[in-house]
Enzyme design. Structure first.
Site, PDB file in Angstrom:
ATOM      1  N   GLN A  30       0.817  -1.215   0.000  1.00 31.71           N
ATOM      2  CA  GLN A  30       0.000   0.000   0.000  1.00 31.71           C
ATOM      3  C   GLN A  30       0.849   1.263   0.000  1.00 31.71           C
ATOM      4  O   GLN A  30       0.517   2.250  -0.662  1.00 31.71           O
ATOM      5  CB  GLN A  30      -0.952   0.004   1.200  1.00 31.71           C
ATOM      6  CG  GLN A  30      -2.105  -0.979   1.085  1.00 31.71           C
ATOM      7  CD  GLN A  30      -3.099  -0.620  -0.011  1.00 31.71           C
ATOM      8  OE1 GLN A  30      -3.159   0.517  -0.495  1.00 31.71           O
ATOM      9  NE2 GLN A  30      -3.878  -1.600  -0.429  1.00 31.71           N
ATOM     10  N   HIS A 110      -6.815   0.645   7.144  1.00 33.19           N
ATOM     11  CA  HIS A 110      -7.566  -0.446   7.763  1.00 33.19           C
ATOM     12  C   HIS A 110      -7.819  -0.022   9.198  1.00 33.19           C
ATOM     13  O   HIS A 110      -6.920   0.487   9.869  1.00 33.19           O
ATOM     14  CB  HIS A 110      -6.759  -1.740   7.693  1.00 33.19           C
ATOM     15  CG  HIS A 110      -7.461  -2.946   8.246  1.00 33.19           C
ATOM     16  ND1 HIS A 110      -8.823  -3.132   8.158  1.00 33.19           N
ATOM     17  CD2 HIS A 110      -6.988  -4.040   8.901  1.00 33.19           C
ATOM     18  CE1 HIS A 110      -9.157  -4.287   8.706  1.00 33.19           C
ATOM     19  NE2 HIS A 110      -8.048  -4.851   9.176  1.00 33.19           N
ATOM     20  N   GLY A 136      -2.129  -2.864  -2.877  1.00 28.95           N
ATOM     21  CA  GLY A 136      -1.442  -1.651  -3.304  1.00 28.95           C
ATOM     22  C   GLY A 136      -0.887  -1.708  -4.715  1.00 28.95           C
ATOM     23  O   GLY A 136      -0.850  -0.699  -5.426  1.00 28.95           O
ATOM     24  N   SER A 254     -21.597 -22.582 -19.732  1.00 26.08           N
ATOM     25  CA  SER A 254     -22.545 -23.486 -20.393  1.00 26.08           C
ATOM     26  C   SER A 254     -23.753 -23.758 -19.505  1.00 26.08           C
ATOM     27  O   SER A 254     -23.707 -23.575 -18.283  1.00 26.08           O
ATOM     28  CB  SER A 254     -21.851 -24.819 -20.716  1.00 26.08           C
ATOM     29  OG  SER A 254     -21.567 -25.521 -19.511  1.00 26.08           O
TER      30      SER A 254
END
Length: 341
Positions: A30, A110, A136, A254
């Site tokens: 980061q 954070h 980051g 599919s």
């Protein structure tokens, strides 16, 4: 549920951040991504690093200005702490807190240390968060493409009366105003982030892949075929979900795959999984996970090191390494160069 409010560059005073001196503490993922984006956006940025250390050398190789952590804190208006969660409190107590002054902005990406009270900021500083929702290296690579990654912002303590505007302006400077910024709280970001990592993004996906791989190999199938089916192709599916949700993924695969999704996925991920997820969430909410993690890391991290070693020795890692080195994908222009970022 409140209506979603997304902030873009047009909603933000993008020049506000350019009037502030920013100290980025750390030059990991980061610190590298956010820091270089801030510099390229015309911000006044210094990097607070152990002088002469590995990170200091890497930062200087990019031509970035570095200082000791103490000097960087004294220099800056905004102190963005981007070192690992487990060392933030110690570095804060010893090197950051003694050098703070009234009116500074203490910033995080954070909320862990603030939410669980490992860091207790003084009443005379602003406490804010800007949390890019990507590693980051992706924060940097998307910025260089002229894009950006979404970010969350939060204000825990607002002394100056402009903390929200500063957080928005910072988020815009790292590129998030190009894609979208959402406001939250430190508690909500911390608890949902930990839960997402543990049950889906890291822990859930990790153990789902390894368990499926083991099931195929134990069933007599080649580990190479098992790797392709349960690991390699996962990115192709996740990319579809990322771009258009689960519905777009169903549209692209599919009918056979879609029918198998509806009728077999619920047998693997049944109601008992939700019960165990609630146990994980409870441990996050009551702080017992945070205490377990911090106790482990501050006591030397022996269990953590052993778990990391065991994961690296799994057959899927050896198989994947052999396959990736033999085929012509993923070997050029990688986001991560450990010698430089």
């Amino acid at each position: 549920m409140d209506k979603l409010k997304i902030f873009m560059d047009k909603d933000i005073d993008t020049d506000l951040i350019k009037s502030k001196k920013i100290a980025v503490i750390g030059f990991g993922s980061q610190g590298y991504g956010q820091g270089l984006n801030l510099v390229d956006s015309g911000c006044d940025v210094v990097f607070g690093l152990r002088q002469g250390g590995v990170s200091d050398t890497k930062a200087k190789d990019y031509g970035l200005k570095t200082m000791s952590i103490e000097d960087a804190v004294r220099y800056a208006d905004i102190v963005q702490i981007l070192i690992p969660d487990e060392v933030q409190a110690k570095v804060y107590k010893e090197q950051i807190e003694p050098n703070l002054r009234a009116g500074q902005y203490l910033m995080f990406s954070h909320g862990f240390n603030i939410h669980y009270s490992y860091i207790k900021a003084p009443d005379n500083v602003n406490v804010i968060m800007v949390a890019p929702k990507a590693p980051g290296h992706t924060v940097r690579s998307e910025y260089l493409k002229g894009q950006g990654v979404p970010s969350l912002i939060a204000v825990e303590h607002d002394v100056n009366g402009d903390s929200r505007a500063v957080a928005l302006s910072y988020a815009a400077a790292i590129g998030s105003g190009r894609t979208g910024i959402i406001e939250t709280s430190f508690r909500e970001e911390t608890e949902t982030d930990l839960f997402g990592e543990q049950t889906v993004l890291c822990g859930g996906v990790d153990y789902l892949i390894k368990t499926a791989f083991e099931t195929l190999v134990e069933g007599g199938y080649s580990p190479y075929m098992a790797y392709f089916e349960v690991c390699h192709e996962l990115k192709l599916i996740v990319d579809l979900i990322y771009e258009g949700g689960i519905e777009d993924m169903h549209y692209s695969v599919s009918n056979n795959a879609e029918y198998g999704d509806y009728t077999r996925g619920c047998k693997v991920i049944d109601s008992s999984v939700k019960d165990r997820m609630k146990e994980v969430l409870n441990q996050i909410q009551n702080g017992s996970y945070a205490k377990e993690f911090m106790d482990e890391m501050t006591s030397g991290g022996k269990k953590f090191s052993k778990l990391r070693e065991q994961s690296g020795e799994h057959l899927i890692e050896k198989t994947g390494s052999e396959i990736r080195s033999s085929f012509k994908w993923g070997n050029k222009d990688k986001l991560i160069d450990k010698t430089r970022n």
